[in-house]
Enzyme design. Structure first.
Site, PDB file in Angstrom:
ATOM      1  N   GLN A  97       0.829  -1.196   0.000  1.00 18.47           N
ATOM      2  CA  GLN A  97       0.000   0.000   0.000  1.00 18.47           C
ATOM      3  C   GLN A  97       0.871   1.255   0.000  1.00 18.47           C
ATOM      4  O   GLN A  97       1.845   1.337   0.746  1.00 18.47           O
ATOM      5  CB  GLN A  97      -0.920   0.000   1.220  1.00 18.47           C
ATOM      6  CG  GLN A  97      -1.999  -1.059   1.172  1.00 18.47           C
ATOM      7  CD  GLN A  97      -3.066  -0.752   0.124  1.00 18.47           C
ATOM      8  OE1 GLN A  97      -3.289   0.410  -0.234  1.00 18.47           O
ATOM      9  NE2 GLN A  97      -3.725  -1.787  -0.370  1.00 18.47           N
TER      10      GLN A  97
ATOM     11  N   TYR B  51      -6.125 -13.442  -2.468  1.00 19.57           N
ATOM     12  CA  TYR B  51      -5.297 -12.370  -3.022  1.00 19.57           C
ATOM     13  C   TYR B  51      -4.457 -11.769  -1.888  1.00 19.57           C
ATOM     14  O   TYR B  51      -4.467 -10.567  -1.642  1.00 19.57           O
ATOM     15  CB  TYR B  51      -6.154 -11.283  -3.680  1.00 19.57           C
ATOM     16  CG  TYR B  51      -7.202 -11.804  -4.631  1.00 19.57           C
ATOM     17  CD1 TYR B  51      -6.890 -12.122  -5.956  1.00 19.57           C
ATOM     18  CD2 TYR B  51      -8.512 -12.009  -4.192  1.00 19.57           C
ATOM     19  CE1 TYR B  51      -7.867 -12.599  -6.823  1.00 19.57           C
ATOM     20  CE2 TYR B  51      -9.483 -12.490  -5.052  1.00 19.57           C
ATOM     21  CZ  TYR B  51      -9.167 -12.778  -6.364  1.00 19.57           C
ATOM     22  OH  TYR B  51     -10.131 -13.250  -7.219  1.00 19.57           O
TER      23      TYR B  51
ATOM     24  N   GLU C  97      -2.363 -16.727  -2.991  1.00 17.63           N
ATOM     25  CA  GLU C  97      -1.771 -15.672  -3.809  1.00 17.63           C
ATOM     26  C   GLU C  97      -1.126 -16.309  -5.032  1.00 17.63           C
ATOM     27  O   GLU C  97      -0.433 -17.311  -4.925  1.00 17.63           O
ATOM     28  CB  GLU C  97      -0.722 -14.888  -3.012  1.00 17.63           C
ATOM     29  CG  GLU C  97       0.083 -13.894  -3.807  1.00 17.63           C
ATOM     30  CD  GLU C  97      -0.776 -12.859  -4.523  1.00 17.63           C
ATOM     31  OE1 GLU C  97      -0.585 -12.679  -5.743  1.00 17.63           O
ATOM     32  OE2 GLU C  97      -1.641 -12.236  -3.854  1.00 17.63           O
TER      33      GLU C  97
ATOM     34  N   ASP D  57      -9.266  -9.435  -1.293  1.00 15.61           N
ATOM     35  CA  ASP D  57      -8.594  -8.170  -1.585  1.00 15.61           C
ATOM     36  C   ASP D  57      -8.050  -8.241  -3.007  1.00 15.61           C
ATOM     37  O   ASP D  57      -6.833  -8.273  -3.235  1.00 15.61           O
ATOM     38  CB  ASP D  57      -7.470  -7.920  -0.580  1.00 15.61           C
ATOM     39  CG  ASP D  57      -6.858  -6.528  -0.723  1.00 15.61           C
ATOM     40  OD1 ASP D  57      -7.376  -5.735  -1.532  1.00 15.61           O
ATOM     41  OD2 ASP D  57      -5.860  -6.245  -0.032  1.00 15.61           O
TER      42      ASP D  57
ATOM     43  N   CYS E 211     -10.750  -1.716  -4.555  1.00 22.25           N
ATOM     44  CA  CYS E 211     -10.143  -0.457  -4.981  1.00 22.25           C
ATOM     45  C   CYS E 211     -10.827   0.101  -6.221  1.00 22.25           C
ATOM     46  O   CYS E 211     -10.383   1.129  -6.750  1.00 22.25           O
ATOM     47  CB  CYS E 211      -8.641  -0.628  -5.223  1.00 22.25           C
ATOM     48  SG  CYS E 211      -8.216  -1.872  -6.457  1.00 22.25           S
TER      49      CYS E 211
END
Length: 403
Positions: A238, A267, A291, A334, A361
């Site tokens: 981030q 994720y 992932e 995510d 997002c």
């Protein structure tokens, strides 16, 4: 050969829409205008004309200004400038109202939700705690050298590099590197990373500059707990200094986990959320982190050392879901900007997962996926908007879906 003069129009500016634009109309045609505000009257320069469909434009002169307009905090991201600061001319409270409106509109138009639902009607976009003006917050920036070796960014929607004089969104540690006054190999990509622990790292075309490091150390203080991570300097993390802790707090609040529960972190990246989730369920619980990126998976394995309840799996989420034998108590999603998609949401519904915490997002992707979840028997129980990208149109959302 003479250059054609760009078309300019005077338009009444309508509502904010996804992507950092406002909607206007000219003779019935939709025009998406950047660098304007709802309610303004502006002279706009048409930057893209389509024979059929919408046009694009930049506001180049404001004839009647909105009370929410302020002097741009980053003029180089203004009309005909670089991308990445398209709301720099908007007061911060109005930026957050802009993002709230776009998030709600997406959920209504794409997701089929009711705008009068208290979750949507009462929604706000919250600043990161301690963020006063949205400046000096980015711990990661990406630059490109122009033909003369000057560091800059791409002009919006082009491959033209504009050299920069300033980067006001970058943290002080990156500003102190003085990257903009140096000369680089033309065409070089320059990434700067300012981790929570240790000195900044500069990467040139993905490789550390002389004497640089390939990995950095991050530290996240969430509530009374501290988490430490080692991540690839070129990997995903981030970018807002306060975003990791803000997301951890928001996800743990939404998940309401208990000791001994089973959780899937889909994720999962380098493990930003995996470690706090593992601590929340304790050693008698279990967290499966999924992932697909191999570098992020390697980082996650280092970060998971000594956490026996955390299992890591390198795979696509859609491929991993059919192999989950025991129904998890909760799943945290995510996904990247494209969202999780129907395959993942339907897979979770088939597993009869009772709780999904969705970190999004992109408002449109969230709205699409939330609609799929509702069609499979979930309800939107909670929703938060987080301003992790001030002075841009981007907004993060944390949605709680319960069955």
């Amino acid at each position: 050969m003479a250059t054609e003069t760009p078309l300019e129009l005077v338009l009444e500016i309508g509502p904010a829409v996804h992507g950092g634009h406002c909607l206007a109309r000219h003779e019935g045609r939709v025009v998406f205008v950047r660098h304007a505000l709802p309610g303004e009257r502006a002279r706009v320069r048409i930057t893209e004309q389509r024979r059929k469909g919408y046009w694009r434009a930049d506001a180049v002169e404001i004839l009647d200004a909105s009370p929410d307009r302020v002097p741009s905090v980053w003029p180089e991201a203004g009309p005909d400038g670089v991308g990445g600061g398209e709301l720099a001319h908007v007061a911060l409270p109005a930026q957050r109202e802009w993002k709230r409106g776009v998030l709600v509109e997406s959920l209504v138009r794409i997701g089929g939700f009711d705008a009068q639902d208290p979750l949507l009607a009462g929604l706000s976009v919250e600043p990161v705690p301690g963020d006063v003006d949205g400046l000096g917050t980015r711990t990661r920036i990406e630059l490109t050298a122009d033909g003369a070796g000057r560091a800059g960014m791409y002009r919006y929607r082009t491959h033209d590099v504009l050299p920069l004089r300033e980067m006001p969104l970058a943290v002080a540690e990156i500003a102190a590197l003085d990257l903009l006054s140096r000369r680089w190999q033309p065409g070089a990509r320059i990434d700067a990373v300012a981790p929570a622990d240790g000195d900044p790292v500069v990467l040139v075309d993905g490789r550390p500059a002389k004497g640089g490091r390939t990995h950095v150390r991050e530290r996240v203080q969430a509530g009374a707990d501290e988490y430490r991570y080692r991540v690839a300097a070129a990997g995903f993390w981030q970018i807002h200094r306060g975003a990791p802790a803000t997301l951890v707090d928001a996800v743990l609040e939404a998940a309401t986990l208990e000791l001994g529960q089973r959780v899937v972190d889909a994720y999962s990246g380098a493990g930003l959320l995996s470690l706090p989730l593992a601590r929340a369920v304790g050693e008698q619980g279990h967290v499966l982190a999924i992932e697909s990126d191999t570098q992020a998976g390697r980082d996650a394995r280092r970060n998971a050392h000594g956490v026996p309840q955390l299992e890591l799996r390198t795979a696509q989420v859609t491929q991993a879901l059919p192999h989950i034998e025991t129904r998890p108590d909760a799943v945290v999603l995510d996904p990247p900007r494209a969202g999780a998609g129907a395959g993942v949401l339907n897979g979770l519904a088939d597993l009869e997962v009772p709780l999904i915490v969705y970190v999004a997002c992109d408002p449109a992707a969230l709205a699409r996926d939330a609609r799929i979840a509702v069609e499979r028997g979930y309800r939107l129980e909670a929703l938060r908007g987080l301003d992790l990208f001030p002075h841009t149109h981007h907004v993060e959302a944390v949605a709680t879906l319960r069955r």
